[in-house]
Design an enzyme around this catalytic site. Structure first.
Site, PDB file in Angstrom:
ATOM      1  N   GLU A 128       4.539  17.196 -37.371  1.00 57.63           N
ATOM      2  CA  GLU A 128       5.701  16.954 -38.220  1.00 57.63           C
ATOM      3  C   GLU A 128       6.841  16.387 -37.379  1.00 57.63           C
ATOM      4  O   GLU A 128       6.860  16.532 -36.142  1.00 57.63           O
ATOM      5  CB  GLU A 128       6.144  18.236 -38.921  1.00 57.63           C
ATOM      6  CG  GLU A 128       6.700  19.294 -37.991  1.00 57.63           C
ATOM      7  CD  GLU A 128       6.989  20.617 -38.676  1.00 57.63           C
ATOM      8  OE1 GLU A 128       6.369  20.909 -39.718  1.00 57.63           O
ATOM      9  OE2 GLU A 128       7.826  21.383 -38.158  1.00 57.63           O
ATOM     10  N   LYS A 140      10.179  16.007 -35.446  1.00 59.04           N
ATOM     11  CA  LYS A 140      11.094  16.935 -34.760  1.00 59.04           C
ATOM     12  C   LYS A 140      12.505  16.418 -34.940  1.00 59.04           C
ATOM     13  O   LYS A 140      12.863  15.354 -34.433  1.00 59.04           O
ATOM     14  CB  LYS A 140      10.756  17.049 -33.276  1.00 59.04           C
ATOM     15  CG  LYS A 140      11.560  18.155 -32.601  1.00 59.04           C
ATOM     16  CD  LYS A 140      11.181  18.332 -31.160  1.00 59.04           C
ATOM     17  CE  LYS A 140      11.783  19.616 -30.592  1.00 59.04           C
ATOM     18  NZ  LYS A 140      13.212  19.779 -30.881  1.00 59.04           N
ATOM     19  N   ARG A 158      19.495  24.108 -35.885  1.00 61.22           N
ATOM     20  CA  ARG A 158      18.517  25.038 -36.460  1.00 61.22           C
ATOM     21  C   ARG A 158      19.226  25.984 -37.422  1.00 61.22           C
ATOM     22  O   ARG A 158      20.293  26.534 -37.112  1.00 61.22           O
ATOM     23  CB  ARG A 158      17.844  25.820 -35.328  1.00 61.22           C
ATOM     24  CG  ARG A 158      16.697  26.748 -35.752  1.00 61.22           C
ATOM     25  CD  ARG A 158      15.435  25.993 -35.958  1.00 61.22           C
ATOM     26  NE  ARG A 158      14.309  26.881 -36.250  1.00 61.22           N
ATOM     27  CZ  ARG A 158      13.440  27.322 -35.342  1.00 61.22           C
ATOM     28  NH1 ARG A 158      13.588  26.973 -34.065  1.00 61.22           N
ATOM     29  NH2 ARG A 158      12.426  28.081 -35.699  1.00 61.22           N
ATOM     30  N   ARG A 207      20.932  29.247 -35.069  1.00 61.46           N
ATOM     31  CA  ARG A 207      19.884  29.614 -34.109  1.00 61.46           C
ATOM     32  C   ARG A 207      20.196  30.947 -33.430  1.00 61.46           C
ATOM     33  O   ARG A 207      19.298  31.729 -33.115  1.00 61.46           O
ATOM     34  CB  ARG A 207      19.753  28.520 -33.051  1.00 61.46           C
ATOM     35  CG  ARG A 207      18.756  28.805 -31.944  1.00 61.46           C
ATOM     36  CD  ARG A 207      18.836  27.746 -30.873  1.00 61.46           C
ATOM     37  NE  ARG A 207      18.326  26.479 -31.347  1.00 61.46           N
ATOM     38  CZ  ARG A 207      17.048  26.096 -31.251  1.00 61.46           C
ATOM     39  NH1 ARG A 207      16.162  26.889 -30.696  1.00 61.46           N
ATOM     40  NH2 ARG A 207      16.664  24.918 -31.693  1.00 61.46           N
ATOM     41  N   GLU A 266      16.185  22.866 -40.259  1.00 65.56           N
ATOM     42  CA  GLU A 266      17.304  22.256 -39.540  1.00 65.56           C
ATOM     43  C   GLU A 266      18.211  21.560 -40.537  1.00 65.56           C
ATOM     44  O   GLU A 266      17.766  21.116 -41.604  1.00 65.56           O
ATOM     45  CB  GLU A 266      16.811  21.244 -38.500  1.00 65.56           C
ATOM     46  CG  GLU A 266      15.916  21.849 -37.443  1.00 65.56           C
ATOM     47  CD  GLU A 266      16.234  21.344 -36.039  1.00 65.56           C
ATOM     48  OE1 GLU A 266      17.176  20.546 -35.883  1.00 65.56           O
ATOM     49  OE2 GLU A 266      15.542  21.782 -35.100  1.00 65.56           O
ATOM     50  N   ARG A 283       8.399  32.049 -27.835  1.00 65.50           N
ATOM     51  CA  ARG A 283       8.049  30.684 -27.477  1.00 65.50           C
ATOM     52  C   ARG A 283       6.546  30.684 -27.238  1.00 65.50           C
ATOM     53  O   ARG A 283       6.068  30.729 -26.117  1.00 65.50           O
ATOM     54  CB  ARG A 283       8.808  30.233 -26.221  1.00 65.50           C
ATOM     55  CG  ARG A 283       8.678  28.741 -25.941  1.00 65.50           C
ATOM     56  CD  ARG A 283       9.474  28.340 -24.729  1.00 65.50           C
ATOM     57  NE  ARG A 283      10.884  28.587 -24.873  1.00 65.50           N
ATOM     58  CZ  ARG A 283      11.732  27.807 -25.537  1.00 65.50           C
ATOM     59  NH1 ARG A 283      11.277  26.727 -26.136  1.00 65.50           N
ATOM     60  NH2 ARG A 283      13.006  28.111 -25.621  1.00 65.50           N
ATOM     61  N   LYS A 297       6.056  21.070 -28.769  1.00 56.45           N
ATOM     62  CA  LYS A 297       7.022  20.001 -29.011  1.00 56.45           C
ATOM     63  C   LYS A 297       6.701  18.824 -28.100  1.00 56.45           C
ATOM     64  O   LYS A 297       6.495  18.983 -26.902  1.00 56.45           O
ATOM     65  CB  LYS A 297       8.454  20.483 -28.799  1.00 56.45           C
ATOM     66  CG  LYS A 297       8.744  21.143 -27.469  1.00 56.45           C
ATOM     67  CD  LYS A 297      10.164  21.687 -27.434  1.00 56.45           C
ATOM     68  CE  LYS A 297      10.432  22.429 -26.126  1.00 56.45           C
ATOM     69  NZ  LYS A 297      11.784  23.016 -26.092  1.00 56.45           N
TER      70      LYS A 297
END
Length: 510
Positions: A212, A214, A219, A234, A263, A375, A381
């Site tokens: 998808e 980025k 965020r 975030r 986002e 993470r 990413k």
């Protein structure tokens, strides 16, 4: 337990390479204390203060580190003493409170031993590292408490706090952990992604994988119950009043209860994303007026669904969450993406995303669950990486584990007139070996000092990797590197061979 004992133990744990050995050492620490002292220890091991935030920002911590008082030759400061002192700092308010907090923290540092000082500064600066990732600390707490690691992990996910969930685990066991529920308007720590080099890496892990766009926005996590919606950043800060467009869009969705992850960003008329700093301009306004909404219109774009009416999706696969999201959102609010099996097709998607002005792409494991605050390896990413050969013009003394080394590098590029134009700072990508080498080399080139900064002759060229450039009024050239990190020093290059400011400016215009 004294702070010095904890700090020395933390250093010992950091030196161990075995995960199981780290877990057992952490478990041993937990077994040495009980009651309130155990609660404080769990908070410290999780990298947080017992009181949460105490009103001391990064600038204040940096100032403390640069002018750190002489440590106590023998310190008996206990964890409960530390909690009491920090509570006193947190209670300071009113006129002159910044200076008063600074004075109180200096006094606290004087009561610490050498190891305790470094530990406390790292803790205050949010950079505490004891060689134990949160998963290792979780495992140690689970062993000591006699609970299943998955039960503790779920409670951490729902509470957003390892300190809180860990304390419940050791005091109330499985029964206490089972009481944690997903709760509207209590934001969850967002799931994070790990960096990856290319699309092939993702497809080697999962095939098909979901790719998808980025987005280079802010965020957000949006909670809705009936006709009330709130937006969190975030960092879990309530930013609802700054983004009324997001609230309006979410209240139009056909659901009563929602938690959405995504986002918010500003787009040009042709659908290209505006620079990140333009989006963030809106977050500086507590009550945006019609003019600011017209100048910097914001639109939400969601990529994950955690709750819809009575159905929770935290333990659902990404494929199930994406399917539900597609059934809920209009295309204008949905982050564009597709499943890919072939590297060539995935790479074309990535290249088109960059061409269209997006930051890159995300690759996601269709079978992965939502790991709040983690993470993990289920999200990757992929972003284009640029490199520049820049010159070091100064460096700041490090703190904590890097105390005694020159760490944070000031980076610059020469312009056509030979003037050095600063583009930013970085301490990322530096190993202990490089830190020691660069400290020696920079001190040989020292020309002056001031406020924890050593200014040097511009002779060392360093290769810097970065993701992009942004406009910045902070630097005279008007540009700053984003996510800069050291790739390697270039002793084979001189100042005259460093990339020019004009080269950097040309990259900004691409």
């Amino acid at each position: 337990m004294t702070l010095e004992t904890l700090a020395e133990s933390a250093r010992d744990i950091a030196s161990r390479s075995s995960r199981n050995e780290k877990i057992e050492l952490l478990r041993g620490l937990l077994s040495q204390v009980e009651g309130r002292e155990q609660a404080v220890l769990i908070a410290l091991l999780s990298g947080s203060l017992p009181q949460g935030r105490i009103g001391v920002g990064p600038a204040a911590v940096s100032k403390l580190a640069q002018a750190c008082p002489q440590p106590a030759p023998s310190s008996m400061l206990t964890l409960l003493d530390l909690e009491e002192e920090l509570a006193g700092v947190s209670a300071i308010s009113g006129k002159g409170s910044v200076a008063e907090r600074q004075t109180a923290l200096e006094a606290l540092l004087r009561r610490c031993g050498p190891e305790g000082q470094s530990f406390l500064l790292d803790l205050l600066g949010g950079g505490l590292r004891i060689g134990a990732l949160s998963g290792v600390v979780e495992a140690a707490i689970a062993r000591e408490a006699g609970v299943h690691p998955d039960s503790l992990r779920r409670a951490v996910t729902l509470s957003g706090s390892l300190a809180q969930a860990g304390w419940v685990a050791v005091t109330r066991g499985e029964e206490g952990l089972s009481e944690f529920k997903i709760e509207l308007f209590r934001p969850l720590a967002p799931m994070l992604a790990s960096p990856s080099d290319d699309a092939v890496s993702a497809l080697e892990k999962w095939s098909p994988a979901f790719f998808e766009l980025k987005l280079d926005g802010a965020r957000i996590q949006v909670h809705r119950e009936e006709d009330v919606a709130k937006v969190f950043s975030r960092t879990l800060r309530d930013v609802t009043v700054s983004v009324p467009e997001v609230v309006e869009a979410v209240l139009r969705l056909p659901a009563r209860r929602l938690i959405l992850d995504g986002e918010v960003l500003s787009l040009t008329e042709d659908g290209r994303p505006r620079p990140f700093q333009e989006t963030m301009r809106r977050f500086g306004r507590s009550t945006p007026d019609e003019l600011s909404r017209n100048e910097v219109p914001l639109s939400p774009h969601f990529f994950d669904l955690l709750l819809c009416d009575e159905q929770e999706f935290l333990q659902a696969s990404f494929a199930a969450r994406r399917e539900a999201l597609e059934g809920l959102l209009p295309a204008s609010c949905l982050v564009k993406g597709s499943y890919f099996e072939e590297p060539v097709s995935a790479q074309k998607f990535f290249e088109q995303a960059v061409t269209d002005g997006f930051e890159g792409v995300m690759a996601k494991n269709p079978r992965g669950t939502y790991q709040a605050g983690k993470r993990g390896a289920d999200w990757l990413k992929l972003k284009p990486t640029h490199t520049l050969d820049l010159v070091v013009i100064a460096a700041e003394w490090g703190s904590g584990r890097r105390k005694g080394w020159l760490s944070n590098l000031h980076l610059a590029a020469p312009d056509r007139n030979g003037e050095l134009v600063m583009l930013g700072k970085t301490f990322k990508g530096l190993t202990d070996e490089v830190l020691a080498w660069q400290t020696e080399q920079l001190l040989k080139r020292e020309v002056r000092r001031g406020r924890g900064v050593v200014h040097v002759r511009p002779e060392l060229v360093v290769e810097i990797a970065f993701n992009d450039l942004q406009d910045s009024p902070q630097y005279p050239g008007g540009l700053a590197l984003r996510f800069a990190r050291v790739r390697r020093y270039r002793p084979d290059k001189t100042l005259s061979e460093a990339d020019s400011f004009e080269t950097v400016w040309a990259l900004r215009k691409e």
